[in-house]
Design an enzyme around this catalytic site. Structure first.
Site, PDB file in Angstrom:
ATOM      1  CG  HIS B 133      13.859  75.173  23.809  1.00 53.62           C
ATOM      2  ND1 HIS B 133      14.239  75.502  25.093  1.00 53.62           N
ATOM      3  CD2 HIS B 133      12.772  74.379  23.943  1.00 53.62           C
ATOM      4  CE1 HIS B 133      13.410  74.924  25.957  1.00 53.62           C
ATOM      5  NE2 HIS B 133      12.528  74.237  25.286  1.00 53.62           N
ATOM      6  CD  GLU B 136      16.547  78.180  23.496  1.00 53.62           C
ATOM      7  OE1 GLU B 136      17.363  77.289  23.800  1.00 53.62           O
ATOM      8  OE2 GLU B 136      15.504  78.402  24.150  1.00 53.62           O
ATOM      9  NE  ARG B 191       9.851  76.906  25.301  1.00 49.75           N
ATOM     10  CZ  ARG B 191      10.861  77.098  26.153  1.00 49.75           C
ATOM     11  NH1 ARG B 191      11.871  77.888  25.840  1.00 49.75           N
ATOM     12  NH2 ARG B 191      10.873  76.464  27.321  1.00 49.75           N
ATOM     13  CG  HIS B 260      18.294  75.455  26.732  1.00 52.82           C
ATOM     14  ND1 HIS B 260      16.979  75.272  26.363  1.00 52.82           N
ATOM     15  CD2 HIS B 260      18.680  74.283  27.281  1.00 52.82           C
ATOM     16  CE1 HIS B 260      16.590  74.055  26.684  1.00 52.82           C
ATOM     17  NE2 HIS B 260      17.608  73.427  27.245  1.00 52.82           N
ATOM     18  CD  GLU B 334      18.620  79.295  29.099  1.00 53.11           C
ATOM     19  OE1 GLU B 334      18.680  79.867  27.994  1.00 53.11           O
ATOM     20  OE2 GLU B 334      17.678  78.550  29.435  1.00 53.11           O
TER      21      GLU B 334
END
Lengths: 222, 373
Positions: B133, B136, B191, B260, B334
Protein backbone atom coordinates in the site's frame (compact mmCIF):
# COMPACT_ATOMS: atom_id res chain seq x y z
CA UNK A 1 -26.71 -9.08 29.18
CA UNK A 2 -23.11 -7.94 29.33
CA UNK A 3 -20.30 -9.95 27.79
CA UNK A 4 -16.63 -9.45 28.50
CA UNK A 5 -14.63 -8.86 25.35
CA UNK A 6 -10.89 -9.36 24.93
CA UNK A 7 -9.48 -5.86 24.32
CA UNK A 8 -8.02 -6.90 20.98
CA UNK A 9 -11.49 -7.32 19.63
CA UNK A 10 -12.17 -4.92 16.81
CA UNK A 11 -15.59 -3.63 17.89
CA UNK A 12 -14.36 -2.71 21.34
CA UNK A 13 -11.34 -0.91 19.93
CA UNK A 14 -13.63 1.19 17.73
CA UNK A 15 -15.72 2.16 20.73
CA UNK A 16 -12.54 3.02 22.61
CA UNK A 17 -11.27 5.21 19.77
CA UNK A 18 -14.59 7.04 19.72
CA UNK A 19 -14.56 7.57 23.48
CA UNK A 20 -10.99 8.88 23.37
CA UNK A 21 -11.90 11.33 20.60
CA UNK A 22 -14.87 12.59 22.56
CA UNK A 23 -12.89 12.97 25.79
CA UNK A 24 -10.14 14.80 23.91
CA UNK A 25 -12.73 17.19 22.47
CA UNK A 26 -14.19 17.91 25.89
CA UNK A 27 -10.85 18.35 27.64
CA UNK A 28 -8.36 19.36 24.99
CA UNK A 29 -7.09 22.57 23.44
CA UNK A 30 -4.13 23.95 21.52
CA UNK A 31 -2.00 23.39 24.61
CA UNK A 32 -3.19 19.93 25.50
CA UNK A 33 -4.29 16.86 23.55
CA UNK A 34 -5.18 13.36 24.65
CA UNK A 35 -4.77 10.11 22.76
CA UNK A 36 -5.73 6.55 23.49
CA UNK A 37 -2.75 4.68 24.97
CA UNK A 38 -4.46 1.39 25.77
CA UNK A 39 -7.81 -0.30 26.13
CA UNK A 40 -7.63 -2.27 29.35
CA UNK A 41 -11.06 -3.86 29.59
CA UNK A 42 -14.25 -3.87 27.64
CA UNK A 43 -17.78 -5.25 28.06
CA UNK A 44 -20.66 -4.98 25.64
CA UNK A 45 -24.28 -4.86 26.77
CA UNK A 46 -27.33 -5.12 24.51
CA UNK A 47 -30.18 -2.94 25.79
CA UNK A 48 -33.51 -4.00 24.29
CA UNK A 49 -35.07 -1.35 22.11
CA UNK A 50 -32.23 1.10 22.78
CA UNK A 51 -28.93 -0.09 21.38
CA UNK A 52 -25.57 -1.52 22.39
CA UNK A 53 -23.57 -0.06 25.24
CA UNK A 54 -19.83 -0.59 25.70
CA UNK A 55 -18.26 -0.27 29.14
CA UNK A 56 -14.62 0.59 28.75
CA UNK A 57 -11.54 1.01 30.90
CA UNK A 58 -9.07 3.20 29.04
CA UNK A 59 -5.61 4.60 29.53
CA UNK A 60 -5.12 7.98 27.86
CA UNK A 61 -1.84 9.74 27.28
CA UNK A 62 -0.92 13.41 27.02
CA UNK A 63 0.09 13.92 23.41
CA UNK A 64 2.74 16.48 24.37
CA UNK A 65 4.14 14.44 27.25
CA UNK A 66 3.95 10.71 26.58
CA UNK A 67 4.96 9.83 30.13
CA UNK A 68 1.87 11.51 31.49
CA UNK A 69 -1.08 9.15 31.39
CA UNK A 70 -4.50 9.05 33.01
CA UNK A 71 -6.88 6.15 33.51
CA UNK A 72 -10.54 6.60 32.79
CA UNK A 73 -13.78 4.70 32.50
CA UNK A 74 -16.18 5.40 29.68
CA UNK A 75 -19.54 4.24 28.40
CA UNK A 76 -20.41 4.41 24.74
CA UNK A 77 -24.02 3.79 23.69
CA UNK A 78 -24.64 3.23 20.00
CA UNK A 79 -28.31 3.88 19.31
CA UNK A 80 -30.44 1.31 17.53
CA UNK A 81 -32.10 2.29 14.31
CA UNK A 82 -31.53 5.96 13.52
CA UNK A 83 -27.93 6.20 12.48
CA UNK A 84 -28.07 9.99 12.47
CA UNK A 85 -27.92 10.26 16.23
CA UNK A 86 -24.40 10.44 17.59
CA UNK A 87 -23.52 7.78 20.17
CA UNK A 88 -23.89 8.79 23.83
CA UNK A 89 -20.59 9.02 25.64
CA UNK A 90 -20.06 9.33 29.39
CA UNK A 91 -16.66 9.32 31.02
CA UNK A 92 -14.86 9.73 34.32
CA UNK A 93 -11.20 10.62 34.56
CA UNK A 94 -9.36 9.09 37.48
CA UNK A 95 -7.62 12.38 38.21
CA UNK A 96 -7.49 15.97 37.10
CA UNK A 97 -5.43 16.73 34.01
CA UNK A 98 -2.32 18.84 34.05
CA UNK A 99 -2.94 22.53 33.68
CA UNK A 100 -2.42 23.82 30.16
CA UNK A 101 -3.07 27.50 30.90
CA UNK A 102 0.44 28.67 30.13
CA UNK A 103 0.65 26.97 26.73
CA UNK A 104 -2.89 28.11 25.93
CA UNK A 105 -2.15 31.73 26.80
CA UNK A 106 1.10 31.81 24.85
CA UNK A 107 -0.73 30.56 21.77
CA UNK A 108 -3.68 32.89 22.33
CA UNK A 109 -1.52 35.98 22.64
CA UNK A 110 0.62 34.97 19.68
CA UNK A 111 -2.40 34.65 17.38
CA UNK A 112 -4.05 37.79 18.72
CA UNK A 113 -0.93 39.77 17.92
CA UNK A 114 -0.59 38.57 14.31
CA UNK A 115 -0.91 41.37 11.79
CA UNK A 116 -2.39 39.15 9.13
CA UNK A 117 -4.71 36.22 9.70
CA UNK A 118 -2.89 32.91 9.96
CA UNK A 119 -2.97 30.66 6.89
CA UNK A 120 -1.23 27.31 6.56
CA UNK A 121 -1.33 24.09 4.56
CA UNK A 122 -0.43 20.44 4.89
CA UNK A 123 0.06 19.86 8.58
CA UNK A 124 1.84 17.50 9.02
CA UNK A 125 3.64 17.71 5.69
CA UNK A 126 4.16 14.61 3.57
CA UNK A 127 7.16 13.60 5.64
CA UNK A 128 5.33 13.94 8.96
CA UNK A 129 6.90 17.25 9.93
CA UNK A 130 5.03 19.80 12.03
CA UNK A 131 6.91 23.02 12.74
CA UNK A 132 6.89 24.17 16.38
CA UNK A 133 4.74 27.22 15.51
CA UNK A 134 2.14 24.96 13.93
CA UNK A 135 2.03 22.44 16.77
CA UNK A 136 -0.87 24.21 18.59
CA UNK A 137 -2.77 24.56 15.30
CA UNK A 138 -2.27 20.82 14.76
CA UNK A 139 -3.37 20.04 18.28
CA UNK A 140 -6.45 22.25 18.00
CA UNK A 141 -7.48 20.33 14.87
CA UNK A 142 -6.83 17.03 16.66
CA UNK A 143 -9.12 18.12 19.49
CA UNK A 144 -11.84 19.52 17.21
CA UNK A 145 -11.77 16.42 15.00
CA UNK A 146 -12.80 14.49 18.13
CA UNK A 147 -16.16 16.23 17.83
CA UNK A 148 -16.55 15.44 14.13
CA UNK A 149 -15.55 11.84 14.74
CA UNK A 150 -17.99 11.49 17.63
CA UNK A 151 -20.86 12.96 15.64
CA UNK A 152 -20.26 10.71 12.65
CA UNK A 153 -19.29 7.39 14.16
CA UNK A 154 -21.21 4.13 14.12
CA UNK A 155 -20.24 0.74 15.51
CA UNK A 156 -18.62 0.04 12.14
CA UNK A 157 -16.43 3.07 11.71
CA UNK A 158 -13.06 4.07 13.13
CA UNK A 159 -11.93 7.55 12.20
CA UNK A 160 -8.59 9.27 12.68
CA UNK A 161 -7.44 12.73 11.66
CA UNK A 162 -5.05 12.09 8.74
CA UNK A 163 -3.93 15.59 7.82
CA UNK A 164 -4.84 19.28 7.86
CA UNK A 165 -4.94 20.26 4.19
CA UNK A 166 -5.65 23.91 4.82
CA UNK A 167 -6.30 26.18 7.78
CA UNK A 168 -7.30 29.81 7.72
CA UNK A 169 -7.88 32.08 10.65
CA UNK A 170 -11.15 34.00 10.51
CA UNK A 171 -11.11 37.49 11.95
CA UNK A 172 -13.49 38.08 14.83
CA UNK A 173 -14.48 41.18 16.70
CA UNK A 174 -14.86 39.36 20.02
CA UNK A 175 -12.25 37.58 22.16
CA UNK A 176 -12.63 34.17 20.52
CA UNK A 177 -10.21 32.73 17.98
CA UNK A 178 -11.82 31.17 14.93
CA UNK A 179 -10.22 28.86 12.40
CA UNK A 180 -11.62 27.37 9.23
CA UNK A 181 -10.06 23.95 8.72
CA UNK A 182 -10.12 21.64 5.72
CA UNK A 183 -9.01 18.28 7.05
CA UNK A 184 -8.68 14.73 5.81
CA UNK A 185 -10.19 11.99 7.95
CA UNK A 186 -9.04 8.39 7.55
CA UNK A 187 -11.74 5.76 8.05
CA UNK A 188 -10.17 2.44 9.01
CA UNK A 189 -12.74 -0.10 7.82
CA UNK A 190 -13.28 1.31 4.34
CA UNK A 191 -9.75 2.80 4.25
CA UNK A 192 -11.28 5.91 2.72
CA UNK A 193 -9.74 9.36 3.03
CA UNK A 194 -12.61 11.78 3.54
CA UNK A 195 -12.24 15.54 3.16
CA UNK A 196 -14.06 17.47 5.84
CA UNK A 197 -14.56 21.13 6.63
CA UNK A 198 -14.82 22.33 10.22
CA UNK A 199 -15.14 25.77 11.77
CA UNK A 200 -13.47 25.83 15.17
CA UNK A 201 -13.95 28.40 17.92
CA UNK A 202 -11.60 28.57 20.89
CA UNK A 203 -10.89 30.70 23.90
CA UNK A 204 -8.58 29.78 26.80
CA UNK A 205 -11.43 29.93 29.31
CA UNK A 206 -14.12 28.49 27.10
CA UNK A 207 -12.62 25.42 25.51
CA UNK A 208 -13.01 24.20 21.96
CA UNK A 209 -16.25 24.38 19.98
CA UNK A 210 -16.97 23.18 16.47
CA UNK A 211 -19.65 25.53 15.17
CA UNK A 212 -19.99 24.15 11.70
CA UNK A 213 -18.74 21.08 9.93
CA UNK A 214 -19.52 19.33 6.67
CA UNK A 215 -18.29 16.40 4.70
CA UNK A 216 -16.77 17.53 1.41
CA UNK A 217 -16.97 15.76 -1.91
CA UNK A 218 -13.73 14.14 -3.01
CA UNK A 219 -11.84 15.86 -5.80
CA UNK A 220 -12.31 14.38 -9.27
CA UNK A 221 -10.66 10.97 -9.42
CA UNK A 222 -7.26 11.10 -11.06
CA UNK B 1 20.69 54.46 -9.78
CA UNK B 2 22.31 51.84 -7.46
CA UNK B 3 24.47 50.42 -10.25
CA UNK B 4 26.52 47.41 -9.23
CA UNK B 5 29.78 47.21 -11.23
CA UNK B 6 30.97 43.67 -11.81
CA UNK B 7 33.79 44.84 -14.03
CA UNK B 8 34.64 48.31 -12.84
CA UNK B 9 35.60 51.20 -15.14
CA UNK B 10 39.39 51.07 -15.81
CA UNK B 11 39.81 53.70 -18.42
CA UNK B 12 38.89 54.59 -21.95
CA UNK B 13 38.54 51.68 -24.32
CA UNK B 14 37.95 49.10 -21.59
CA UNK B 15 34.58 47.39 -21.22
CA UNK B 16 32.48 47.78 -18.11
CA UNK B 17 30.08 45.19 -16.74
CA UNK B 18 27.25 46.44 -14.62
CA UNK B 19 24.27 44.87 -12.89
CA UNK B 20 21.29 47.20 -13.12
CA UNK B 21 18.33 47.09 -10.72
CA UNK B 22 15.05 46.93 -12.61
CA UNK B 23 13.81 50.49 -11.83
CA UNK B 24 17.09 51.89 -13.16
CA UNK B 25 17.02 50.09 -16.52
CA UNK B 26 15.18 52.74 -18.47
CA UNK B 27 17.09 55.75 -17.11
CA UNK B 28 20.43 54.00 -17.74
CA UNK B 29 19.55 52.93 -21.27
CA UNK B 30 18.37 56.44 -22.06
CA UNK B 31 21.64 57.87 -20.70
CA UNK B 32 23.86 55.46 -22.66
CA UNK B 33 21.98 56.00 -25.89
CA UNK B 34 21.98 59.76 -25.48
CA UNK B 35 25.77 59.63 -25.12
CA UNK B 36 26.39 57.15 -27.93
CA UNK B 37 27.70 54.42 -25.60
CA UNK B 38 27.04 50.97 -27.07
CA UNK B 39 25.97 48.17 -24.79
CA UNK B 40 24.85 44.56 -24.95
CA UNK B 41 22.86 42.45 -22.50
CA UNK B 42 24.86 39.53 -21.05
CA UNK B 43 22.27 38.30 -18.56
CA UNK B 44 18.61 39.17 -19.03
CA UNK B 45 17.53 38.23 -15.51
CA UNK B 46 20.06 37.65 -12.75
CA UNK B 47 17.43 36.49 -10.26
CA UNK B 48 16.38 33.71 -12.60
CA UNK B 49 19.96 32.42 -12.74
CA UNK B 50 20.21 32.58 -8.98
CA UNK B 51 17.00 30.61 -8.59
CA UNK B 52 18.25 27.94 -10.96
CA UNK B 53 21.55 27.69 -9.16
CA UNK B 54 19.72 27.32 -5.86
CA UNK B 55 17.73 24.43 -7.29
CA UNK B 56 20.86 22.81 -8.64
CA UNK B 57 22.56 23.11 -5.27
CA UNK B 58 19.62 21.61 -3.45
CA UNK B 59 19.51 18.71 -5.83
CA UNK B 60 23.24 18.32 -5.46
CA UNK B 61 22.91 18.08 -1.70
CA UNK B 62 20.50 15.19 -2.07
CA UNK B 63 22.44 13.59 -4.87
CA UNK B 64 22.59 9.83 -4.99
CA UNK B 65 24.89 8.52 -2.24
CA UNK B 66 27.85 6.57 -3.52
CA UNK B 67 27.75 3.85 -0.87
CA UNK B 68 25.09 2.36 1.37
CA UNK B 69 27.08 3.75 4.28
CA UNK B 70 26.30 7.32 3.26
CA UNK B 71 22.63 6.57 2.58
CA UNK B 72 20.32 8.40 4.97
CA UNK B 73 18.14 5.73 6.59
CA UNK B 74 16.36 8.33 8.72
CA UNK B 75 14.60 10.03 5.85
CA UNK B 76 12.05 9.15 3.20
CA UNK B 77 13.36 8.49 -0.31
CA UNK B 78 12.16 8.52 -3.89
CA UNK B 79 11.75 5.39 -6.00
CA UNK B 80 14.94 6.20 -7.92
CA UNK B 81 16.88 6.58 -4.69
CA UNK B 82 15.62 3.25 -3.38
CA UNK B 83 16.34 1.41 -6.65
CA UNK B 84 19.80 3.01 -6.67
CA UNK B 85 20.31 1.85 -3.06
CA UNK B 86 19.50 -1.72 -4.10
CA UNK B 87 22.13 -1.68 -6.81
CA UNK B 88 24.70 -0.27 -4.41
CA UNK B 89 23.92 -2.97 -1.84
CA UNK B 90 24.35 -5.72 -4.42
CA UNK B 91 27.58 -4.21 -5.73
CA UNK B 92 28.99 -3.96 -2.22
CA UNK B 93 27.99 -7.49 -1.23
CA UNK B 94 27.96 -9.66 -4.33
CA UNK B 95 28.44 -12.86 -2.36
CA UNK B 96 25.37 -12.31 -0.24
CA UNK B 97 22.92 -10.11 -2.12
CA UNK B 98 21.44 -10.33 -5.59
CA UNK B 99 18.56 -8.51 -7.27
CA UNK B 100 15.76 -10.29 -9.12
CA UNK B 101 13.13 -8.76 -11.36
CA UNK B 102 9.93 -10.70 -10.77
CA UNK B 103 7.70 -8.73 -13.11
CA UNK B 104 6.54 -5.29 -14.17
CA UNK B 105 3.92 -2.98 -12.75
CA UNK B 106 0.92 -1.64 -14.69
CA UNK B 107 2.99 1.40 -15.69
CA UNK B 108 5.84 -0.92 -16.65
CA UNK B 109 8.10 -0.26 -13.70
CA UNK B 110 10.34 -3.19 -12.74
CA UNK B 111 9.36 -5.12 -9.62
CA UNK B 112 12.59 -5.90 -7.80
CA UNK B 113 13.26 -8.43 -5.05
CA UNK B 114 16.53 -8.63 -3.14
CA UNK B 115 17.73 -12.14 -2.43
CA UNK B 116 20.02 -12.74 0.56
CA UNK B 117 21.68 -16.13 0.33
CA UNK B 118 24.82 -17.82 1.57
CA UNK B 119 24.56 -20.44 -1.13
CA UNK B 120 22.83 -23.73 -1.74
CA UNK B 121 20.14 -24.52 -4.27
CA UNK B 122 16.54 -23.43 -3.77
CA UNK B 123 16.91 -23.35 0.00
CA UNK B 124 13.80 -22.99 2.17
CA UNK B 125 13.09 -19.29 2.24
CA UNK B 126 11.56 -16.36 4.04
CA UNK B 127 9.66 -13.69 2.14
CA UNK B 128 9.22 -10.12 3.36
CA UNK B 129 7.41 -7.39 1.43
CA UNK B 130 6.93 -3.71 2.24
CA UNK B 131 5.07 -0.92 0.46
CA UNK B 132 2.21 -2.93 -1.05
CA UNK B 133 0.00 0.00 0.00
CA UNK B 134 1.88 2.97 -1.33
CA UNK B 135 0.88 5.60 1.26
CA UNK B 136 2.34 3.50 4.11
CA UNK B 137 5.74 5.15 3.73
CA UNK B 138 7.31 3.89 6.95
CA UNK B 139 7.14 0.38 5.46
CA UNK B 140 9.26 0.97 2.35
CA UNK B 141 11.66 2.96 4.50
CA UNK B 142 11.86 0.08 6.96
CA UNK B 143 12.45 -2.34 4.10
CA UNK B 144 15.51 -0.35 3.07
CA UNK B 145 16.77 -0.48 6.66
CA UNK B 146 16.14 -4.27 6.90
CA UNK B 147 18.21 -4.81 3.73
CA UNK B 148 21.16 -2.95 5.15
CA UNK B 149 20.76 -4.63 8.53
CA UNK B 150 20.92 -8.10 7.01
CA UNK B 151 24.20 -7.17 5.35
CA UNK B 152 25.60 -5.68 8.56
CA UNK B 153 24.59 -8.57 10.79
CA UNK B 154 24.81 -11.67 8.61
CA UNK B 155 28.03 -12.84 10.21
CA UNK B 156 28.21 -11.32 13.69
CA UNK B 157 24.59 -11.80 14.78
CA UNK B 158 24.28 -15.44 15.83
CA UNK B 159 20.54 -15.67 15.17
CA UNK B 160 20.67 -14.13 11.71
CA UNK B 161 23.79 -16.09 10.78
CA UNK B 162 22.09 -19.34 11.75
CA UNK B 163 19.00 -18.42 9.72
CA UNK B 164 21.11 -17.71 6.63
CA UNK B 165 23.01 -20.95 7.12
CA UNK B 166 19.84 -22.83 6.28
CA UNK B 167 17.50 -20.37 4.55
CA UNK B 168 17.37 -17.59 1.99
CA UNK B 169 15.63 -14.26 2.59
CA UNK B 170 13.67 -12.52 -0.16
CA UNK B 171 12.81 -8.86 0.36
CA UNK B 172 10.57 -6.81 -1.93
CA UNK B 173 10.95 -3.24 -0.76
CA UNK B 174 8.67 -1.36 -3.17
CA UNK B 175 5.89 -3.79 -3.88
CA UNK B 176 3.68 -1.14 -5.49
CA UNK B 177 6.04 1.25 -7.34
CA UNK B 178 3.31 2.94 -9.43
CA UNK B 179 1.38 3.85 -6.31
CA UNK B 180 4.56 4.95 -4.59
CA UNK B 181 5.49 7.37 -7.34
CA UNK B 182 1.92 8.68 -7.28
CA UNK B 183 2.16 9.41 -3.55
CA UNK B 184 5.26 11.47 -4.24
CA UNK B 185 4.00 13.38 -7.25
CA UNK B 186 0.23 13.71 -6.93
CA UNK B 187 -1.54 12.37 -3.89
CA UNK B 188 0.23 11.46 -0.68
CA UNK B 189 -2.77 9.39 0.43
CA UNK B 190 -2.87 7.01 -2.57
CA UNK B 191 -3.21 3.37 -1.48
CA UNK B 192 -3.99 1.19 -4.49
CA UNK B 193 -2.30 0.24 -7.72
CA UNK B 194 -2.68 2.50 -10.77
CA UNK B 195 -4.46 0.20 -13.18
CA UNK B 196 -7.33 1.49 -15.35
CA UNK B 197 -10.70 -0.07 -14.68
CA UNK B 198 -13.05 -0.61 -17.60
CA UNK B 199 -16.36 1.13 -17.24
CA UNK B 200 -15.10 3.52 -14.59
CA UNK B 201 -13.22 6.79 -14.32
CA UNK B 202 -11.66 5.52 -11.13
CA UNK B 203 -8.19 4.03 -11.07
CA UNK B 204 -6.53 1.30 -9.10
CA UNK B 205 -7.15 -1.94 -7.25
CA UNK B 206 -6.45 -2.64 -3.58
CA UNK B 207 -3.53 -5.09 -3.89
CA UNK B 208 -4.42 -6.54 -0.50
CA UNK B 209 -7.88 -7.61 -1.69
CA UNK B 210 -6.76 -9.01 -5.04
CA UNK B 211 -5.44 -12.42 -3.91
CA UNK B 212 -7.22 -15.70 -4.54
CA UNK B 213 -8.49 -16.36 -1.03
CA UNK B 214 -12.17 -15.66 -0.49
CA UNK B 215 -11.81 -13.31 -3.47
CA UNK B 216 -14.76 -11.00 -3.95
CA UNK B 217 -16.39 -12.00 -0.68
CA UNK B 218 -17.40 -9.70 2.19
CA UNK B 219 -14.53 -7.54 3.30
CA UNK B 220 -13.70 -6.06 -0.07
CA UNK B 221 -15.55 -3.71 -2.39
CA UNK B 222 -16.79 -4.30 -5.92
CA UNK B 223 -16.75 -0.55 -6.59
CA UNK B 224 -13.71 0.56 -8.61
CA UNK B 225 -13.79 3.94 -6.83
CA UNK B 226 -13.37 2.33 -3.44
CA UNK B 227 -10.09 2.09 -1.55
CA UNK B 228 -10.73 -1.63 -0.99
CA UNK B 229 -11.75 -2.49 -4.58
CA UNK B 230 -10.81 -6.11 -5.14
CA UNK B 231 -10.34 -5.79 -8.88
CA UNK B 232 -12.07 -7.53 -11.80
CA UNK B 233 -10.65 -10.95 -10.87
CA UNK B 234 -8.06 -12.47 -8.56
CA UNK B 235 -4.44 -11.66 -9.50
CA UNK B 236 -5.61 -9.06 -12.04
CA UNK B 237 -2.86 -6.79 -10.75
CA UNK B 238 0.61 -7.51 -12.18
CA UNK B 239 2.12 -6.52 -8.83
CA UNK B 240 0.17 -9.34 -7.17
CA UNK B 241 0.55 -11.84 -10.02
CA UNK B 242 4.32 -11.40 -9.95
CA UNK B 243 4.47 -12.52 -6.33
CA UNK B 244 2.02 -15.37 -6.88
CA UNK B 245 4.13 -16.67 -9.77
CA UNK B 246 7.31 -16.30 -7.76
CA UNK B 247 5.94 -18.13 -4.72
CA UNK B 248 4.54 -20.97 -6.83
CA UNK B 249 7.64 -21.48 -8.90
CA UNK B 250 9.98 -21.22 -5.90
CA UNK B 251 7.94 -23.83 -4.09
CA UNK B 252 9.98 -23.73 -0.90
CA UNK B 253 8.90 -20.62 0.99
CA UNK B 254 8.38 -21.33 4.67
CA UNK B 255 7.54 -17.93 6.11
CA UNK B 256 5.77 -15.01 4.46
CA UNK B 257 5.53 -11.56 6.05
CA UNK B 258 3.66 -8.66 4.46
CA UNK B 259 4.23 -5.28 6.08
CA UNK B 260 1.73 -2.42 6.34
CA UNK B 261 1.06 0.61 8.49
CA UNK B 262 -0.53 1.88 10.69
CA UNK B 263 -2.11 0.46 13.88
CA UNK B 264 0.65 -1.44 15.71
CA UNK B 265 -0.65 -4.94 15.17
CA UNK B 266 0.78 -8.35 14.36
CA UNK B 267 -1.78 -10.41 12.48
CA UNK B 268 -2.10 -13.96 11.20
CA UNK B 269 -4.79 -15.50 8.94
CA UNK B 270 -7.71 -15.52 8.29
CA UNK B 271 -9.25 -12.23 7.27
CA UNK B 272 -11.92 -13.60 4.99
CA UNK B 273 -13.56 -16.05 7.39
CA UNK B 274 -14.15 -16.51 11.10
CA UNK B 275 -13.01 -20.13 10.86
CA UNK B 276 -9.71 -20.25 12.74
CA UNK B 277 -6.69 -21.59 10.89
CA UNK B 278 -5.59 -25.10 11.98
CA UNK B 279 -2.29 -23.65 13.22
CA UNK B 280 -3.96 -20.91 15.23
CA UNK B 281 -2.40 -21.93 18.54
CA UNK B 282 1.16 -21.99 17.20
CA UNK B 283 0.77 -18.72 15.27
CA UNK B 284 -0.71 -17.07 18.35
CA UNK B 285 2.25 -18.17 20.48
CA UNK B 286 4.78 -16.96 17.92
CA UNK B 287 2.95 -13.64 17.78
CA UNK B 288 3.14 -13.26 21.54
CA UNK B 289 6.89 -13.81 21.48
CA UNK B 290 7.43 -11.56 18.48
CA UNK B 291 5.44 -8.72 20.03
CA UNK B 292 7.30 -9.07 23.32
CA UNK B 293 10.61 -8.80 21.47
CA UNK B 294 9.36 -5.75 19.58
CA UNK B 295 8.21 -4.01 22.75
CA UNK B 296 11.45 -4.71 24.56
CA UNK B 297 13.29 -2.06 22.58
CA UNK B 298 11.24 1.13 22.98
CA UNK B 299 8.13 0.00 24.84
CA UNK B 300 5.96 0.21 21.72
CA UNK B 301 2.64 -1.54 22.34
CA UNK B 302 1.33 -4.03 19.80
CA UNK B 303 -1.84 -6.12 19.79
CA UNK B 304 -1.96 -9.44 17.96
CA UNK B 305 -4.43 -12.01 16.71
CA UNK B 306 -6.16 -13.15 13.55
CA UNK B 307 -7.05 -10.48 11.01
CA UNK B 308 -10.81 -10.92 11.30
CA UNK B 309 -10.98 -10.78 15.09
CA UNK B 310 -8.39 -8.07 15.59
CA UNK B 311 -8.99 -5.59 12.81
CA UNK B 312 -11.91 -6.34 10.47
CA UNK B 313 -13.14 -8.78 7.88
CA UNK B 314 -11.03 -8.54 4.72
CA UNK B 315 -11.25 -10.89 1.75
CA UNK B 316 -8.69 -11.57 -0.96
CA UNK B 317 -5.81 -10.76 1.38
CA UNK B 318 -2.18 -11.70 0.87
CA UNK B 319 -1.50 -13.91 3.84
CA UNK B 320 -4.80 -15.76 3.58
CA UNK B 321 -3.63 -16.90 0.15
CA UNK B 322 -0.07 -17.71 1.23
CA UNK B 323 -1.34 -19.70 4.21
CA UNK B 324 -3.67 -21.69 1.98
CA UNK B 325 -0.67 -22.40 -0.26
CA UNK B 326 0.89 -24.19 2.69
CA UNK B 327 3.09 -21.38 3.99
CA UNK B 328 2.26 -21.88 7.63
CA UNK B 329 4.16 -18.90 9.03
CA UNK B 330 2.18 -16.19 7.29
CA UNK B 331 1.99 -12.85 9.12
CA UNK B 332 1.03 -9.26 8.49
CA UNK B 333 2.43 -6.35 10.46
CA UNK B 334 0.78 -2.98 10.90
CA UNK B 335 3.63 -0.72 12.01
CA UNK B 336 3.62 2.60 13.92
CA UNK B 337 1.70 4.55 14.94
CA UNK B 338 -1.86 4.23 16.28
CA UNK B 339 -3.23 7.34 14.59
CA UNK B 340 -1.50 10.42 15.95
CA UNK B 341 0.41 10.80 12.68
CA UNK B 342 -0.95 7.73 10.91
CA UNK B 343 0.42 7.49 7.39
CA UNK B 344 2.41 10.71 7.87
CA UNK B 345 4.81 9.21 10.39
CA UNK B 346 7.69 11.64 11.08
CA UNK B 347 10.93 10.53 9.45
CA UNK B 348 12.72 10.47 12.78
CA UNK B 349 10.58 7.46 13.72
CA UNK B 350 11.72 5.40 10.71
CA UNK B 351 14.81 3.89 12.30
CA UNK B 352 13.26 3.13 15.72
CA UNK B 353 10.29 1.53 13.95
CA UNK B 354 12.55 -0.57 11.73
CA UNK B 355 14.75 -1.59 14.66
CA UNK B 356 11.90 -2.82 16.83
CA UNK B 357 10.14 -4.53 13.92
CA UNK B 358 13.35 -6.34 13.02
CA UNK B 359 13.42 -7.95 16.46
CA UNK B 360 9.92 -9.35 15.85
CA UNK B 361 10.89 -10.51 12.36
CA UNK B 362 13.85 -12.39 13.78
CA UNK B 363 11.56 -14.25 16.19
CA UNK B 364 9.42 -15.38 13.26
CA UNK B 365 12.42 -16.30 11.10
CA UNK B 366 14.12 -18.21 13.90
CA UNK B 367 10.94 -20.15 14.58
CA UNK B 368 10.67 -21.03 10.89
CA UNK B 369 14.30 -22.15 10.87
CA UNK B 370 13.75 -24.30 13.98
CA UNK B 371 10.75 -26.01 12.42
CA UNK B 372 12.13 -26.97 9.03
CA UNK B 373 11.18 -30.56 8.33
Amino acid sequence: AAMELPPGLSAASRAAALAAGYICYRRGGPGRGLALRALRRACAEDIDGVGRKYHLELELEDVLDKDSTVNCTAEVLYHLGNKNIAPDVQFTLERELKNADEADNVFYNRIKSLEKELVAENIPDNHGNVSPEMEPIHLLAWVASGYVIWQNSTENTKFQLAQIKHVKQVKRSDEYLEFDYKILLHEMLTQEIIPWQMTVLWHPQHGVEVTRDSRQTKEAPE
Amino acid sequence: LQLDFWLAPRGLGHPVDVRVPFPSLQPLKAHLEANGVSYSIMIEDVQELLDQEQMEMFRGRSQMPVTTNTFNYASYHTLDEIYNFMDLLVAENPNLVSKLEIGRSTENRPLYVLKFSKGGMNRPAIWIDTGIHSREWVTQASGVWFAKQIVLDHENDAGLASILDKMDIFLEIVTNPDGFVFTQTQNRMWRKTRSRQSGSVCIGVDPNRNWDAGFGGPGASGNPCSETYHGPYANSEPEVKAIVDFVKSHGNIKAFVSIHSYSQLLLYPYGYTRTPVPDQKELHEISAKAVAALSSLYGTNYKYGSIITTIYQASGGTIDWTYNQGIKYSFTFELRDTGRYGFLLPAKQIVPTAQETWLALKVIMLHARDHLN
